[in-house]
Write a protein that holds these residues in place. Structure first.
Motif, PDB file in Angstrom:
ATOM      1  N   UNK A  96       0.851  -1.176   0.000  1.00  0.00           N
ATOM      2  CA  UNK A  96       0.000   0.000   0.000  1.00  0.00           C
ATOM      3  C   UNK A  96       0.897   1.240   0.000  1.00  0.00           C
ATOM      4  N   UNK A  97       0.432   2.297  -0.603  1.00  0.00           N
ATOM      5  CA  UNK A  97       1.200   3.529  -0.695  1.00  0.00           C
ATOM      6  C   UNK A  97       1.003   4.395   0.540  1.00  0.00           C
ATOM      7  N   UNK A  98       1.812   5.435   0.640  1.00  0.00           N
ATOM      8  CA  UNK A  98       1.673   6.394   1.734  1.00  0.00           C
ATOM      9  C   UNK A  98       0.493   7.325   1.461  1.00  0.00           C
ATOM     10  N   UNK A  99      -0.093   7.894   2.519  1.00  0.00           N
ATOM     11  CA  UNK A  99      -1.160   8.876   2.339  1.00  0.00           C
ATOM     12  C   UNK A  99      -0.634  10.112   1.596  1.00  0.00           C
ATOM     13  N   UNK A 100      -1.442  10.643   0.713  1.00  0.00           N
ATOM     14  CA  UNK A 100      -1.099  11.867  -0.003  1.00  0.00           C
ATOM     15  C   UNK A 100      -1.668  13.067   0.741  1.00  0.00           C
ATOM     16  N   UNK A 101      -0.858  14.108   0.858  1.00  0.00           N
ATOM     17  CA  UNK A 101      -1.294  15.315   1.542  1.00  0.00           C
ATOM     18  C   UNK A 101      -2.030  16.242   0.611  1.00  0.00           C
ATOM     19  N   UNK A 102      -2.848  17.098   1.211  1.00  0.00           N
ATOM     20  CA  UNK A 102      -3.035  17.254   2.648  1.00  0.00           C
ATOM     21  C   UNK A 102      -3.856  16.110   3.237  1.00  0.00           C
ATOM     22  N   UNK A 103      -3.733  15.954   4.549  1.00  0.00           N
ATOM     23  CA  UNK A 103      -4.555  14.983   5.259  1.00  0.00           C
ATOM     24  C   UNK A 103      -5.612  15.742   6.049  1.00  0.00           C
ATOM     25  N   UNK A 104      -6.791  15.176   6.094  1.00  0.00           N
ATOM     26  CA  UNK A 104      -7.936  15.798   6.757  1.00  0.00           C
ATOM     27  C   UNK A 104      -8.316  14.900   7.927  1.00  0.00           C
ATOM     28  N   UNK A 105      -8.192  15.426   9.153  1.00  0.00           N
ATOM     29  CA  UNK A 105      -8.428  14.650  10.358  1.00  0.00           C
ATOM     30  C   UNK A 105      -9.597  15.231  11.142  1.00  0.00           C
ATOM     31  N   UNK A 106     -10.320  14.370  11.827  1.00  0.00           N
ATOM     32  CA  UNK A 106     -11.455  14.783  12.661  1.00  0.00           C
ATOM     33  C   UNK A 106     -11.259  14.246  14.069  1.00  0.00           C
ATOM     34  N   UNK A 107     -11.547  15.114  15.049  1.00  0.00           N
ATOM     35  CA  UNK A 107     -11.414  14.687  16.442  1.00  0.00           C
ATOM     36  C   UNK A 107     -12.770  14.288  17.014  1.00  0.00           C
ATOM     37  N   UNK A 145     -16.082  11.770   3.494  1.00  0.00           N
ATOM     38  CA  UNK A 145     -15.278  12.984   3.674  1.00  0.00           C
ATOM     39  C   UNK A 145     -16.136  14.227   3.475  1.00  0.00           C
ATOM     40  N   UNK A 146     -16.883  14.275   2.398  1.00  0.00           N
ATOM     41  CA  UNK A 146     -17.721  15.451   2.123  1.00  0.00           C
ATOM     42  C   UNK A 146     -18.767  15.666   3.215  1.00  0.00           C
ATOM     43  N   UNK A 147     -19.354  14.583   3.719  1.00  0.00           N
ATOM     44  CA  UNK A 147     -20.359  14.686   4.790  1.00  0.00           C
ATOM     45  C   UNK A 147     -19.736  15.247   6.069  1.00  0.00           C
ATOM     46  N   UNK A 148     -18.554  14.755   6.437  1.00  0.00           N
ATOM     47  CA  UNK A 148     -17.893  15.234   7.645  1.00  0.00           C
ATOM     48  C   UNK A 148     -17.435  16.684   7.508  1.00  0.00           C
ATOM     49  N   UNK A 149     -16.946  17.065   6.345  1.00  0.00           N
ATOM     50  CA  UNK A 149     -16.560  18.465   6.115  1.00  0.00           C
ATOM     51  C   UNK A 149     -17.786  19.364   6.239  1.00  0.00           C
ATOM     52  N   UNK A 150     -18.886  18.976   5.623  1.00  0.00           N
ATOM     53  CA  UNK A 150     -20.114  19.775   5.711  1.00  0.00           C
ATOM     54  C   UNK A 150     -20.567  19.905   7.165  1.00  0.00           C
ATOM     55  N   UNK A 151     -20.470  18.822   7.936  1.00  0.00           N
ATOM     56  CA  UNK A 151     -20.839  18.873   9.349  1.00  0.00           C
ATOM     57  C   UNK A 151     -19.957  19.817  10.143  1.00  0.00           C
ATOM     58  N   UNK A 152     -18.668  19.819   9.855  1.00  0.00           N
ATOM     59  CA  UNK A 152     -17.746  20.740  10.526  1.00  0.00           C
ATOM     60  C   UNK A 152     -18.139  22.188  10.232  1.00  0.00           C
ATOM     61  N   UNK A 187     -17.567  23.379  -2.632  1.00  0.00           N
ATOM     62  CA  UNK A 187     -18.678  22.717  -3.333  1.00  0.00           C
ATOM     63  C   UNK A 187     -18.259  22.051  -4.631  1.00  0.00           C
ATOM     64  N   UNK A 188     -17.004  22.121  -4.963  1.00  0.00           N
ATOM     65  CA  UNK A 188     -16.555  21.555  -6.224  1.00  0.00           C
ATOM     66  C   UNK A 188     -16.847  20.057  -6.289  1.00  0.00           C
ATOM     67  N   UNK A 189     -17.304  19.609  -7.442  1.00  0.00           N
ATOM     68  CA  UNK A 189     -17.518  18.177  -7.639  1.00  0.00           C
ATOM     69  C   UNK A 189     -16.196  17.450  -7.885  1.00  0.00           C
ATOM     70  N   UNK A 190     -15.153  18.203  -8.243  1.00  0.00           N
ATOM     71  CA  UNK A 190     -13.822  17.646  -8.455  1.00  0.00           C
ATOM     72  C   UNK A 190     -13.141  17.507  -7.098  1.00  0.00           C
ATOM     73  N   UNK A 191     -12.809  16.289  -6.706  1.00  0.00           N
ATOM     74  CA  UNK A 191     -12.248  16.041  -5.377  1.00  0.00           C
ATOM     75  C   UNK A 191     -10.970  16.834  -5.130  1.00  0.00           C
ATOM     76  N   UNK A 192     -10.082  16.912  -6.106  1.00  0.00           N
ATOM     77  CA  UNK A 192      -8.815  17.626  -5.887  1.00  0.00           C
ATOM     78  C   UNK A 192      -9.055  19.108  -5.639  1.00  0.00           C
ATOM     79  N   UNK A 193     -10.030  19.699  -6.303  1.00  0.00           N
ATOM     80  CA  UNK A 193     -10.371  21.109  -6.072  1.00  0.00           C
ATOM     81  C   UNK A 193     -11.024  21.254  -4.697  1.00  0.00           C
ATOM     82  N   UNK A 194     -11.933  20.357  -4.358  1.00  0.00           N
ATOM     83  CA  UNK A 194     -12.599  20.365  -3.060  1.00  0.00           C
ATOM     84  C   UNK A 194     -11.569  20.359  -1.933  1.00  0.00           C
ATOM     85  N   UNK A 195     -10.621  19.425  -1.994  1.00  0.00           N
ATOM     86  CA  UNK A 195      -9.599  19.310  -0.948  1.00  0.00           C
ATOM     87  C   UNK A 195      -8.695  20.552  -0.934  1.00  0.00           C
ATOM     88  N   UNK A 196      -8.337  21.053  -2.111  1.00  0.00           N
ATOM     89  CA  UNK A 196      -7.465  22.245  -2.182  1.00  0.00           C
ATOM     90  C   UNK A 196      -8.125  23.472  -1.578  1.00  0.00           C
TER      91      UNK A 196
END
Length: 105
Positions: free
Chosen positions: A1-12, A70-77, A89-98
């Motif tokens: 398995x590969x390493x996680x790609x950044x950025x990383x999104x964490x929830x407490x 991920x999108x559900x948790x971000x919206x909740x935050x 709101x971007x449908x493109x994941x890379x834009x959403x994360x950026x």
């Protein structure tokens, strides 16, 4: 398995979201593994946190993305802590994360 790609999104445990530049900065920054609930890398692949206080490690739990989660948790935050601000709101994941606010930026 590969390493996680950044950025990383964490929830407490309180549903706060933390966006950190990469795996290394997240492992340095996060202190208590018990505070961690879930996380994702830039490709929305779920992460697992292990280790002791002040010595945590992050690793992928698989290669399958969990983009909807991920999108559900971000919206909740945003609903709980950033009232009046809209999450990306971007449908493109890379834009959403950026468009997520990176800690320390």
């Amino acid at each position: 398995m590969t390493d996680p790609l950044g950025p990383v999104i964490l929830f407490d445990a309180d549903h706060h979201m933390y966006v950190l530049r990469d795996r290394g900065s997240a492992e340095e920054w996060w202190e208590m593994p018990d505070d961690y609930v879930c996380g994702f890398d830039a490709l929305a692949r779920p992460l697992r946190m292990a280790g002791e206080p002040h010595q945590v490690t992050l690793e992928l739990t698989g290669d399958e993305p969990a983009e909807a989660d991920l999108r559900r948790l971000v919206a909740g935050h945003y609903r709980r802590f950033l009232r009046g601000q809209a999450p990306p709101r971007s449908s493109d994941l890379s834009v959403f994360v950026a468009e997520l606010p990176v800690e320390g930026s």
